[in-house]
Design a protein around this motif. Sequence first.
Motif, PDB file in Angstrom:
ATOM      1  N   ILE C  45       0.810  -1.224   0.000  1.00 21.01           N
ATOM      2  CA  ILE C  45       0.000   0.000   0.000  1.00 21.01           C
ATOM      3  C   ILE C  45       0.840   1.268   0.000  1.00 21.01           C
ATOM      4  CG2 ILE C  45      -1.688   1.319   1.353  1.00 21.01           C
ATOM      5  CD1 ILE C  45      -2.913  -1.414   2.150  1.00 21.01           C
ATOM      6  N   ALA C  46       1.923   1.274   0.789  1.00 27.00           N
ATOM      7  CA  ALA C  46       2.719   2.502   0.897  1.00 27.00           C
ATOM      8  C   ALA C  46       3.162   3.026  -0.466  1.00 27.00           C
ATOM      9  CB  ALA C  46       3.911   2.284   1.830  1.00 27.00           C
ATOM     10  N   ASN C 124       2.525   0.128  16.609  1.00 25.70           N
ATOM     11  CA  ASN C 124       2.782   1.272  15.727  1.00 25.70           C
ATOM     12  C   ASN C 124       2.592   0.917  14.260  1.00 25.70           C
ATOM     13  OD1 ASN C 124       3.191   3.449  17.416  1.00 25.70           O
ATOM     14  ND2 ASN C 124       5.379   3.003  17.715  1.00 25.70           N
ATOM     15  N   LEU C 125       3.003  -0.286  13.892  1.00 27.07           N
ATOM     16  CA  LEU C 125       2.849  -0.697  12.491  1.00 27.07           C
ATOM     17  C   LEU C 125       1.371  -0.759  12.115  1.00 27.07           C
ATOM     18  CD1 LEU C 125       4.018  -1.733   9.817  1.00 27.07           C
ATOM     19  CD2 LEU C 125       4.007  -4.042  10.792  1.00 27.07           C
ATOM     20  N   TYR C 126       0.568  -1.324  13.003  1.00 23.89           N
ATOM     21  CA  TYR C 126      -0.890  -1.366  12.782  1.00 23.89           C
ATOM     22  C   TYR C 126      -1.386   0.051  12.501  1.00 23.89           C
ATOM     23  CZ  TYR C 126      -5.745  -2.907  13.655  1.00 23.89           C
ATOM     24  OH  TYR C 126      -7.082  -3.213  13.536  1.00 23.89           O
ATOM     25  N   LYS C 127      -1.003   0.979  13.372  1.00 22.95           N
ATOM     26  CA  LYS C 127      -1.470   2.362  13.231  1.00 22.95           C
ATOM     27  C   LYS C 127      -0.980   2.988  11.931  1.00 22.95           C
ATOM     28  CE  LYS C 127       0.133   5.504  16.114  1.00 22.95           C
ATOM     29  NZ  LYS C 127       0.291   6.252  17.395  1.00 22.95           N
ATOM     30  N   GLU C 128       0.263   2.703  11.568  1.00 25.84           N
ATOM     31  CA  GLU C 128       0.818   3.318  10.354  1.00 25.84           C
ATOM     32  C   GLU C 128       0.069   2.859   9.100  1.00 25.84           C
ATOM     33  OE1 GLU C 128       4.927   2.219  10.576  1.00 25.84           O
ATOM     34  OE2 GLU C 128       5.124   3.228  12.515  1.00 25.84           O
ATOM     35  N   VAL C 129      -0.273   1.581   9.054  1.00 26.03           N
ATOM     36  CA  VAL C 129      -1.002   1.085   7.880  1.00 26.03           C
ATOM     37  C   VAL C 129      -2.385   1.730   7.809  1.00 26.03           C
ATOM     38  CG1 VAL C 129      -2.024  -0.955   6.798  1.00 26.03           C
ATOM     39  CG2 VAL C 129       0.308  -1.059   7.687  1.00 26.03           C
ATOM     40  N   CYS C 130      -3.062   1.830   8.970  1.00 26.04           N
ATOM     41  CA  CYS C 130      -4.378   2.489   8.978  1.00 26.04           C
ATOM     42  C   CYS C 130      -4.253   3.967   8.627  1.00 26.04           C
ATOM     43  CB  CYS C 130      -5.059   2.306  10.326  1.00 26.04           C
ATOM     44  SG  CYS C 130      -5.573   0.592  10.622  1.00 26.04           S
TER      45      CYS C 130
END
Lengths: 338, 338, 338
Positions: C45-46, C124-130
Amino acid sequence: MADWEQVSLRLRTRRPQADILIISLVNGPYNFLDRQCFDELNAIIAPLDIKTTRAVILTGGVKDIFVLHYNVDEIIDFGLSVPSWLPTPPFMLRAALRLESMIASLGLRFLVRKTLFAGVADLNLYKEVCNLFRSKPQVFIAAINGACFAGGCEFALACDYRVLIDTQTPVMGQIESLIGLIPGGGGTQFFSRTLGTAKALELCLEGKTLNSSEALELGLVNRVTPAEDLLPTAIEVAQRLARRSPYVIQAIKDSIHIGSSLTLSDGLLREQGWFGGAALMAETHEAMKKYARLIEEERPHTLDDFQDYLQPFANGTFFDFTPGSAKSATSTKTVKTD
Amino acid sequence: MADWEQVSLRLRTRRPQADILIISLVNGPYNFLDRQCFDELNAIIAPLDIKTTRAVILTGGVKDIFVLHYNVDEIIDFGLSVPSWLPTPPFMLRAALRLESMIASLGLRFLVRKTLFAGVADLNLYKEVCNLFRSKPQVFIAAINGACFAGGCEFALACDYRVLIDTQTPVMGQIESLIGLIPGGGGTQFFSRTLGTAKALELCLEGKTLNSSEALELGLVNRVTPAEDLLPTAIEVAQRLARRSPYVIQAIKDSIHIGSSLTLSDGLLREQGWFGGAALMAETHEAMKKYARLIEEERPHTLDDFQDYLQPFANGTFFDFTPGSAKSATSTKTVKTD
Amino acid sequence: MADWEQVSLRLRTRRPQADILIISLVNGPYNFLDRQCFDELNAIIAPLDIKTTRAVILTGGVKDIFVLHYNVDEIIDFGLSVPSWLPTPPFMLRAALRLESMIASLGLRFLVRKTLFAGVADLNLYKEVCNLFRSKPQVFIAAINGACFAGGCEFALACDYRVLIDTQTPVMGQIESLIGLIPGGGGTQFFSRTLGTAKALELCLEGKTLNSSEALELGLVNRVTPAEDLLPTAIEVAQRLARRSPYVIQAIKDSIHIGSSLTLSDGLLREQGWFGGAALMAETHEAMKKYARLIEEERPHTLDDFQDYLQPFANGTFFDFTPGSAKSATSTKTVKTD
């Protein structure tokens, strides 16, 4: 059923089970909230220990009245005590409220009460008790047995959960605008943050009164029940939520009330901080392992499987976080919120 | 009924009673909002005195159109005036908007209008007029007589109360995304703060149009009436709310719009500051004493009693805060909001 | 229909048309989200470029399961890795989360994963993807094909649009409180900001599960469809919204998610900044001119006229902002959000 105990001038309590406390307000024909009530509520609620009390039900001890409203005489007295030549724009009053909070935090509120700013102390005390509802690890449930207007309405809105008797008569509402006041215990904030700004504006400007089905449809109350089922229903909710981890109760309340009032980024971080703490607790560890075993055994695969499999979740019986049930020594660990 | 008076190029006004002002926008076949409209609206609304005007009704003077939308030609001109080599990321535009606000506050907007940043001045002017709706002590009511899209929709949403004609035809919506724009007069903010972020996203991304029952169900409007009852209904609301204390109108608007956008703690403090000021006002004192006498006489005890007893509250006739009704000299006291 | 391609360990993708990407998660019997999933999602996605991808549909590749929840074993491991003598109040964890974000922004997350704070990196990774869902110019649509609880529910809520299969079985909900956790991927924030604080509290404290009609009525999902229509419906929404300007998609998402979490004044300014940028874009200029011609030709005057005239808006066919359709070179211009 345990008997009511008169624990102070205006409050009676009883415990339908050891860890659930019902507080009934009994204050004259109209069950007004007043300074004395909040002093007594503060004295009971502030020191509540999660080891002995997991849920608090607040109700009115006068027939058909939860709290009619805050005692108007005290507000009139405040108006009389402050000389009219003193300029009091909102920003000055906010400064006075902040200053009084500081004085009170030093234990010196009794001094403020001897000055013409006693009313400022009353406003802060009201807010502090409602802040306790939001910050303590117990669940606070309002069992609204009748008329619940103005200061009574925002008092109920400060609780975590509201059960209201079924009635066609209007019983709730922020009616302050009709007598030249506005909500002062958080009514504009709860209405806005619960119903959105447009509906909040309408209700507060009109001073609108709502019957039970209107209150339920708007989402101001969580449940409506026949009058005779009011306390049983509140107790049932209390029993179910009292089995949750008190850390989790506290964390959810803080994340929603405080977190959602911050920027999105700060709100997300606040929730994460609580989540991390929960993940590190011994009894959560135990509950997660029990869950991992359950899924291993049940192996749910279809939507129908999930319905069965989630049943102990739906009815709240999956894991009991009350001390003695879980073996963990930390099961009553809670946090001083910042 | 008083006749309409053409008070400026695009505005007609009439007063159905002395303290209620109806402003009707009449601007060509589509009743576009534009720079000229906002200059004229600003000139009328900014100096409105609470002593002479207690409520303002905004309506469209073109058949079936409230405001079709903001004049697209002005937005095209803004696009043409700014050279395409100039980098204009959102943060640069925010800086330009802030700078223009400062220049305008010095009375020098006419200079900005001679530059390629005239469009920036238009955006700020739009916002300033809507800020007046929120900060003035009058009640602002949109009487939406037909099509009300994009810039027209957010203009209506900035008012305190919305009455909409009953129609199956879609008449409201933030449709900007269809032509490559987004709401620029607050549409994303009102939708989010009124409907929640999920519904706001859907409506704005889709550019969805809504008929009257959809708008009512979502809570975007407060009342829907047959077309012929539109102005009578708006006037009835104006009459009822005009009897409230203007200080209270202002305090509730500020606590809800501004207060609920702050942290919970700051929002509660903001409400308290306004409450304290209300409690100190002479006519509030009078209203509270009248109320104390009423309860003494009526002695309501059952839910049925409360229904009767609260009747003068429900219909808003309990106390009249219009000057001349209350004897108090301070009944038109209002505050410069910060 | 294109075939599914296994692009990484847990993700399959296909493109029903060139610029729409469907990502299907396939991870064991329960389709858990886990660290590996988010690494893979981030990797896809990024770097997504608006020139080649205008909409992303996320769905579950396991029958009757979207995402059952986040993998509990990873949360148990986090609990085991941090020694119990380490004090971990929420504010300390927030500091750790902030620090880890900084380390990750230097590309050094792999180091954190070797420490006992690996769980902090996962959060943090969860949050970054969202956050990517919210900040990218693509539209993100969750096609929820079954069970979607806890970490799966908040994952779906982070998307811009949700389509859910029609089912009587409870399929959505933040059920964390039942096992001693709270939502950690934003559930408390999305519930509060979408449903208001009172409903958010009830759902999170109870850990309530919702079937499709309950989820729709609350506004947690945008559409409910029979299971067989799930992907076709999601694709139809993707096709329609993919024709919008990507700058506009990005601007609306930012104004609503971030803007509405700021003070009203900052929120309004944020929206204005994006609006100004949109008004300056070449293809918006073209769309506005096309619109000006349309109104010139159609000359709508009655409510019925408006219904016809707005038809191309209602069905989203008025203007196509996909590159190649509009001639403008800047039609894929997007912005690095701050």
